[in-house]
Write a protein that holds these residues in place. Structure first.
Motif, PDB file in Angstrom:
ATOM      1  N   ARG A 267      71.609 -30.577  57.520  1.00  0.00           N
ATOM      2  CA  ARG A 267      71.033 -30.353  56.193  1.00  0.00           C
ATOM      3  C   ARG A 267      71.750 -31.250  55.185  1.00  0.00           C
ATOM      4  O   ARG A 267      72.969 -31.344  55.168  1.00  0.00           O
ATOM      5  N   GLU A 274      66.330 -23.826  55.079  1.00  0.00           N
ATOM      6  CA  GLU A 274      65.206 -23.466  55.924  1.00  0.00           C
ATOM      7  C   GLU A 274      65.603 -22.328  56.855  1.00  0.00           C
ATOM      8  O   GLU A 274      66.789 -22.002  56.985  1.00  0.00           O
ATOM      9  N   ARG A 276      65.758 -22.311  60.001  1.00  0.00           N
ATOM     10  CA  ARG A 276      66.658 -22.747  61.076  1.00  0.00           C
ATOM     11  C   ARG A 276      68.109 -22.816  60.600  1.00  0.00           C
ATOM     12  O   ARG A 276      69.031 -22.592  61.382  1.00  0.00           O
ATOM     13  N   HIS A 277      68.326 -23.122  59.318  1.00  0.00           N
ATOM     14  CA  HIS A 277      69.690 -23.138  58.790  1.00  0.00           C
ATOM     15  C   HIS A 277      70.276 -21.731  58.799  1.00  0.00           C
ATOM     16  O   HIS A 277      71.440 -21.529  59.170  1.00  0.00           O
TER      17      HIS A 277
END
Length: 594
Positions: A267, A274, A276-277
């Protein structure tokens, strides 16, 4: 006997002073230099000795450097294989794939700064601090100097400060000289290290790497990853379990991999978060908890102890600490409030003092108020010289409680400053927890990410009515003590509705408890706030804004107050205000009283 402890390796340089077994002063140098974590923009200048913090410690005891009997430095370069030939440093050939810029323990400038630290202390103090540093030559310093292994300093900061006669000890950080994790047992008279884990295996470095992958600063923003983890799912837990593997002897290994291959593209700093983060953060936190629970299980069986003391930067992870407290076989868990590298200054001094005085121990860490303080005369003189309007208060706690009950956000500057990264009611921003919008408002004031929680402080005798250990529910008759804000607790739904601003997304809160002996004024304030609202809880966050260290002096407090949207400042017995309470704040607080 006067024992001075110093940390100046890696980051968070600090000093501590012990007089005949009693800690009289301890402080991070950043509080004076205003350079957060001591990380200067000039490469490799981080390792300057903490002259301001040392000066503060000496001034507190009313002594000069020549009055100090022993000097303990919390890093031992001999463990790197460093040698000298004809007065020149000879360094081992050592890979440093884990080292970020400025953090390489085998870089010649790093090693030279450590080896030559006694000479720096003898002649390197800034001109304005020379008075307390005069009269000693390098030979005098060297005769009193001792290098203490980094992890031994962490260990001593735990077992010699904990309120236990006997205990197991676990320390975890990014790196020391070679060790990254150590564990042992203190039987009340002697300490035995039961094992250690060396580079390249490091839970701390793995957490740093992922912190950087998520667009944060490594070795200072890990707590943000811990907070973000609450919003994610364990979608990457199997992958992280392949990276971190636990053995049967208390050991783990970390299999290094390219994070981009495992986790996807990093990132960019400042980019949106997001899903996924959030999942990365969640999965990392879970594998950390699993691994450490395995470790402490082995340690409890191996040591036979029922109490555990922890230190090292990883031990600042309050979610992890709560898992160890609630899911391990240890009856009690205590964490050093200055668990990071600043605490090694304290640990090194404690270790040398303990050894030199024949293994006698008479002190335990009941509070962290070991830093500078300013009396009302000093504060008022500064306010007058600054030509600032102010009001002198007859009853500080009562007036502050009125303002907080009306929805104002206060800067709170009282007594001796805290040692360690947590503001514990000496250099704090305080607010009411009753309006859910207050969390977002405080994050805006401090220019923080919107997912960051704010923490509650509660009167110790009322804490068990409001918070609970994992899965236990309210146990109002069971004392709850958490003076250093290092464990999370559940917020039962019936109480979460009353204090939504301090209830995190996952239904927990990072709790600080306070009693009248630890901090009489803060305790009176909590009592007064409860009388007005029915809630003995306040929001307590550090008195600073993004990128700045916690305020230390009246000047720091005034500058932070006037350059941020704080409503009022209570500094000693004096009140400064900007404007009336924001619209709707009083109504929101009144609703909490019903």
């Amino acid at each position: 006997m006067h024992t001075l402890g110093i940390n100046a390796a890696y980051h968070d340089s600090a000093a501590a002073l012990i007089v005949d077994g009693e800690v009289v002063a301890a402080a991070e140098d950043e509080r004076f230099t205003r350079i957060k974590h001591g990380k200067r923009p000039v490469p490799f200048s981080t390792w300057q000795l903490p002259f301001d913090a040392i000066d503060f410690c000496l001034a507190t005891a009313g002594i000069e450097l020549r009055d100090v009997d022993r000097i303990a430095y919390s890093y031992d370069p001999s463990l790197l294989g460093v040698d000298t030939v004809d007065g020149q440093l000879v360094l081992p050939m050592q890979p440093s794939a884990h080292a970020a810029a400025g953090d390489d323990p085998w870089h010649p400038l790093f090693v030279a700064s450590v080896v030559n630290a006694p000479r720096q202390l003898a002649g390197g103090a800034p001109h304005h601090l020379q008075r307390r540093f005069r009269g000693l030559h390098h030979e005098d310093i060297a005769a009193r100097w001792e290098f203490v292994e980094h992890h031994l300093a962490h260990e001593a900061s735990a077992f010699l400060a904990a309120p236990f006669e006997r205990c197991a000890v676990l320390t975890m950080d990014g790196r020391g000289e070679r060790a990254t994790t150590s564990y042992g047992a203190f039987d009340g008279s002697a300490y035995q290290r039961l094992g250690q884990i060396d580079l390249p295996d490091s839970l701390g470095l793995l957490y740093e790497d992922v912190t950087r992958h998520l667009g944060f600063l490594h070795s200072s923003d890990e707590y943000k990853v811990m907070a973000l983890a609450s919003y994610g799912r364990p979608t990457l837990l199997p992958a992280f379990r392949e990276v971190v593997r636990f053995g049967n002897d208390g050991r783990y290994t970390v299999h290094r991999t390219r994070l981009a291959e495992l986790l996807g593209a990093p990132r960019e700093r400042g980019a949106p978060f997001e899903a996924r983060h959030r999942d990365i953060a969640h999965s990392l936190q879970k594998v950390l908890e699993e691994t450490v629970l395995e470790m402490v299980g082995w340690l409890q069986r191996e040591s036979g102890m029922t109490q555990l003391a922890m230190a090292g930067g990883v031990a600042l992870n309050c979610v992890l600490n709560a898992r160890v407290r609630d899911r391990s076989a240890f009856d009690e868990v205590w964490v050093q409030p200055a668990a990071g590298d600043a605490g090694t200054a304290l640990g090194a001094a404690l270790w040398i003092d303990y050894r030199e005085r024949g293994g006698r121990r008479s002190w335990s860490m009941q509070h962290a108020y070991l830093g500078p303080e300013y009396d009302d005369d000093e504060v008022e003189a500064f306010l007058r010289s600054s030509k600032l309007p102010y009001e002198r208060l007859d009853d500080v706690a009562s007036r502050a409680a009125d303002l907080l009950a009306d929805g104002l956000v206060l800067g709170w500057f009282q007594g001796r400053m805290e040692f360690g990264p947590r503001a514990l009611g000496a250099r704090s921003i305080l607010a009411s927890p009753i309006d859910a919008a207050m969390q977002a408002r405080l994050n805006e004031i401090k220019d923080r990410e919107d997912f960051r929680p704010v923490a509650p402080v509660v009167a110790e005798e009322r804490a068990a009515h409001w918070f609970a250990r994992e899965g236990r529910g309210i146990e109002a008759e069971t004392p709850l003590q958490a003076p250093f804000m290092l464990f999370v607790y559940d917020v039962p739904p019936e109480q979460a509705r009353r204090i939504p601003a301090v209830t995190h997304f996952d239904g927990t809160a990072r709790v600080q408890t306070v009693n009248a002996k630890q901090n009489a004024l803060l305790h009176r304030l909590l009592t007064a706030f409860e009388q007005r609202t029915g809630v003995p809880v306040l929001i307590n966050t550090s008195f600073n804004t993004r990128g700045e260290p916690i305020v230390c002096s009246p000047r720091d407090a005034i500058e932070c107050f006037w350059t941020s949207p704080l409503d009022a400042l209570v500094i000693g017995s004096f009140l400064l205000r900007k404007q009336a309470a924001p619209a709707g704040a009083r109504d929101a607080t009144q609703r909490g009283r019903s």
